[in-house]
Design a protein around this motif. Structure first.
Motif, mmCIF file in Angstrom:
data_model
loop_
_atom_site.group_PDB
_atom_site.id
_atom_site.type_symbol
_atom_site.label_atom_id
_atom_site.label_comp_id
_atom_site.label_asym_id
_atom_site.label_seq_id
_atom_site.Cartn_x
_atom_site.Cartn_y
_atom_site.Cartn_z
ATOM 1 N N THR A 1 54.086 -20.845 14.777
ATOM 2 C CA THR A 1 53.087 -20.821 13.705
ATOM 3 C C THR A 1 53.740 -20.779 12.328
ATOM 4 O O THR A 1 53.051 -20.851 11.315
ATOM 5 C CB THR A 1 52.149 -19.612 13.857
ATOM 6 O OG1 THR A 1 52.933 -18.420 13.829
ATOM 7 C CG2 THR A 1 51.354 -19.694 15.158
ATOM 8 N N ALA A 2 55.054 -20.643 12.301
ATOM 9 C CA ALA A 2 55.801 -20.558 11.040
ATOM 10 C C ALA A 2 57.227 -21.007 11.295
ATOM 11 O O ALA A 2 57.663 -21.119 12.442
ATOM 12 C CB ALA A 2 55.792 -19.122 10.522
ATOM 13 N N LEU A 3 57.958 -21.248 10.227
ATOM 14 C CA LEU A 3 59.386 -21.511 10.362
ATOM 15 C C LEU A 3 60.098 -20.197 10.656
ATOM 16 O O LEU A 3 59.592 -19.118 10.336
ATOM 17 C CB LEU A 3 59.946 -22.123 9.078
ATOM 18 C CG LEU A 3 59.398 -23.485 8.643
ATOM 19 C CD1 LEU A 3 60.182 -24.003 7.442
ATOM 20 C CD2 LEU A 3 59.423 -24.492 9.762
ATOM 21 N N GLN A 4 61.260 -20.291 11.221
ATOM 22 C CA GLN A 4 62.049 -19.103 11.529
ATOM 23 C C GLN A 4 62.495 -18.404 10.249
ATOM 24 O O GLN A 4 62.482 -17.187 10.161
ATOM 25 C CB GLN A 4 63.268 -19.491 12.366
ATOM 26 C CG GLN A 4 64.147 -18.337 12.772
ATOM 27 C CD GLN A 4 63.475 -17.421 13.775
ATOM 28 O OE1 GLN A 4 62.755 -17.877 14.644
ATOM 29 N NE2 GLN A 4 63.702 -16.138 13.641
ATOM 30 N N SER A 5 62.859 -19.199 9.236
ATOM 31 C CA SER A 5 63.407 -18.626 8.004
ATOM 32 C C SER A 5 63.099 -19.561 6.832
ATOM 33 O O SER A 5 63.978 -20.245 6.315
ATOM 34 C CB SER A 5 64.912 -18.418 8.165
ATOM 35 O OG SER A 5 65.454 -17.810 7.026
ATOM 36 N N GLU B 1 65.612 -26.526 9.559
ATOM 37 C CA GLU B 1 64.266 -26.714 10.093
ATOM 38 C C GLU B 1 63.317 -27.167 8.984
ATOM 39 O O GLU B 1 63.513 -26.845 7.815
ATOM 40 C CB GLU B 1 63.747 -25.416 10.714
ATOM 41 C CG GLU B 1 63.697 -24.253 9.745
ATOM 42 C CD GLU B 1 63.221 -22.949 10.358
ATOM 43 O OE1 GLU B 1 62.637 -22.965 11.460
ATOM 44 O OE2 GLU B 1 63.406 -21.901 9.708
ATOM 45 N N VAL B 2 62.323 -27.956 9.381
ATOM 46 C CA VAL B 2 61.246 -28.357 8.480
ATOM 47 C C VAL B 2 59.935 -28.280 9.244
ATOM 48 O O VAL B 2 59.904 -28.424 10.465
ATOM 49 C CB VAL B 2 61.445 -29.783 7.893
ATOM 50 C CG1 VAL B 2 62.661 -29.847 6.981
ATOM 51 C CG2 VAL B 2 61.538 -30.831 8.980
ATOM 52 N N GLY B 3 58.854 -28.061 8.505
ATOM 53 C CA GLY B 3 57.539 -27.999 9.123
ATOM 54 C C GLY B 3 56.471 -28.498 8.184
ATOM 55 O O GLY B 3 56.490 -28.181 6.992
ATOM 56 N N VAL B 4 55.557 -29.297 8.700
ATOM 57 C CA VAL B 4 54.406 -29.765 7.935
ATOM 58 C C VAL B 4 53.308 -28.719 8.091
ATOM 59 O O VAL B 4 52.935 -28.365 9.217
ATOM 60 C CB VAL B 4 53.906 -31.133 8.433
ATOM 61 C CG1 VAL B 4 52.652 -31.567 7.667
ATOM 62 C CG2 VAL B 4 55.012 -32.181 8.312
ATOM 63 N N PHE B 5 52.799 -28.244 6.963
ATOM 64 C CA PHE B 5 51.719 -27.263 6.959
ATOM 65 C C PHE B 5 50.467 -27.882 6.354
ATOM 66 O O PHE B 5 50.532 -28.618 5.370
ATOM 67 C CB PHE B 5 52.106 -26.026 6.135
ATOM 68 C CG PHE B 5 53.029 -25.096 6.855
ATOM 69 C CD1 PHE B 5 52.535 -23.980 7.520
ATOM 70 C CD2 PHE B 5 54.394 -25.330 6.881
ATOM 71 C CE1 PHE B 5 53.377 -23.123 8.199
ATOM 72 C CE2 PHE B 5 55.248 -24.474 7.547
ATOM 73 C CZ PHE B 5 54.741 -23.365 8.214
ATOM 74 N N VAL B 6 49.336 -27.560 6.933
ATOM 75 C CA VAL B 6 48.041 -28.018 6.452
ATOM 76 C C VAL B 6 47.252 -26.800 5.987
ATOM 77 O O VAL B 6 47.280 -25.750 6.627
ATOM 78 C CB VAL B 6 47.283 -28.812 7.549
ATOM 79 C CG1 VAL B 6 46.998 -27.982 8.768
ATOM 80 C CG2 VAL B 6 46.010 -29.416 7.009
ATOM 81 N N GLY B 7 46.591 -26.938 4.840
ATOM 82 C CA GLY B 7 45.734 -25.862 4.349
ATOM 83 C C GLY B 7 46.433 -24.772 3.569
ATOM 84 O O GLY B 7 45.878 -23.690 3.384
ATOM 85 N N GLN C 1 47.833 -18.306 0.911
ATOM 86 C CA GLN C 1 47.695 -18.537 2.357
ATOM 87 C C GLN C 1 48.737 -19.567 2.776
ATOM 88 O O GLN C 1 48.882 -20.599 2.128
ATOM 89 C CB GLN C 1 46.297 -19.067 2.697
ATOM 90 C CG GLN C 1 45.187 -18.084 2.420
ATOM 91 C CD GLN C 1 43.816 -18.687 2.713
ATOM 92 O OE1 GLN C 1 43.697 -19.813 3.178
ATOM 93 N NE2 GLN C 1 42.783 -17.920 2.418
ATOM 94 N N HIS C 2 49.430 -19.277 3.866
ATOM 95 C CA HIS C 2 50.495 -20.170 4.322
ATOM 96 C C HIS C 2 49.960 -21.448 4.943
ATOM 97 O O HIS C 2 50.654 -22.455 4.963
ATOM 98 C CB HIS C 2 51.390 -19.461 5.327
ATOM 99 C CG HIS C 2 52.130 -18.308 4.726
ATOM 100 N ND1 HIS C 2 53.022 -17.557 5.424
ATOM 101 C CD2 HIS C 2 52.096 -17.769 3.484
ATOM 102 C CE1 HIS C 2 53.522 -16.622 4.648
ATOM 103 N NE2 HIS C 2 52.963 -16.717 3.466
ATOM 104 N N GLY C 3 48.734 -21.434 5.456
ATOM 105 C CA GLY C 3 48.192 -22.591 6.152
ATOM 106 C C GLY C 3 48.624 -22.603 7.604
ATOM 107 O O GLY C 3 49.233 -21.652 8.102
ATOM 108 N N GLN C 4 48.329 -23.698 8.288
ATOM 109 C CA GLN C 4 48.654 -23.831 9.705
ATOM 110 C C GLN C 4 49.801 -24.823 9.871
ATOM 111 O O GLN C 4 49.812 -25.883 9.240
ATOM 112 C CB GLN C 4 47.438 -24.320 10.515
ATOM 113 C CG GLN C 4 46.319 -23.305 10.621
ATOM 114 C CD GLN C 4 45.504 -23.216 9.336
ATOM 115 O OE1 GLN C 4 45.195 -24.221 8.728
ATOM 116 N NE2 GLN C 4 45.166 -22.007 8.924
#
Length: 160
Positions: free
Chosen positions: A44-48, A104-110, A131-134
């Motif tokens: 649900t999140a990046l590690q760091s 690491e990279v992650g696409v977040f929505v919201g 809010q971090h989003g999803q």
């Protein structure tokens, strides 16, 4: 049993495209350098996380062996009509996370940023988020060190 139709998948892609999208990058764990770990589907999140950048461009696309969009999953052509394939491009700035190690990279929505930040700001740290989003998509990368002389760009095609 009900199925998600092609037009339903295009509707999901259109709904995601209409939401705030950010790409977060993070330092991950140094242990990943020796032993790569697969991306956990329940993440649900990046590690760091170090910071995140607002979306630069989102377009619908279709698979095309001669397409101008080239990503690790194949080649695509841009479509004016909604499809189940969403092309996302994120352009980080030269100074974003300068001299940080990225794994690491992650696409977040919201994602929702805090009010009162400077107008036009497009790069945010976790402290600047309301809010971090999803987490929509996650990718672990071979470690690279950021360099302030490089404007990092990431491109993805997410298929729904």
């Amino acid at each position: 049993m009900a199925i998600l139709t092609s037009s339903g998948r295009a509707a999901v892609a259109a709904s995601i495209k209409a939401m705030p999208l950010h790409l977060a990058w993070g330092a991950g764990l140094p242990s990943w350098d020796a032993t790569p770990e697969p991306e956990p589907v329940l993440a649900t999140a990046l590690q760091s996380e170090i910071g995140r950048r607002e979306l630069t461009q989102a377009l619908f696309c279709v698979p095309d062996a001669n397409g101008e969009v080239i990503v690790p999953t194949g080649r695509f052509s841009i479509s004016n009509e909604p499809t189940n394939n969403l092309y996302l491009r994120f352009n980080f700035d030269f100074a974003d996370a300068a001299s940080s190690d990225i794994r690491e990279v992650g696409v977040f929505v919201g994602t929702v940023v805090k009010s009162g930040l400077p107008p036009g700001q497009k790069y945010f740290t976790l402290a600047e988020l309301q809010q971090h989003g999803q987490l929509l998509a996650l990718e672990r990368l071979p470690k690279f060190s950021r360099n302030a002389a490089v404007r990092q760009t990431f491109e993805f095609v997410i298929t729904f």
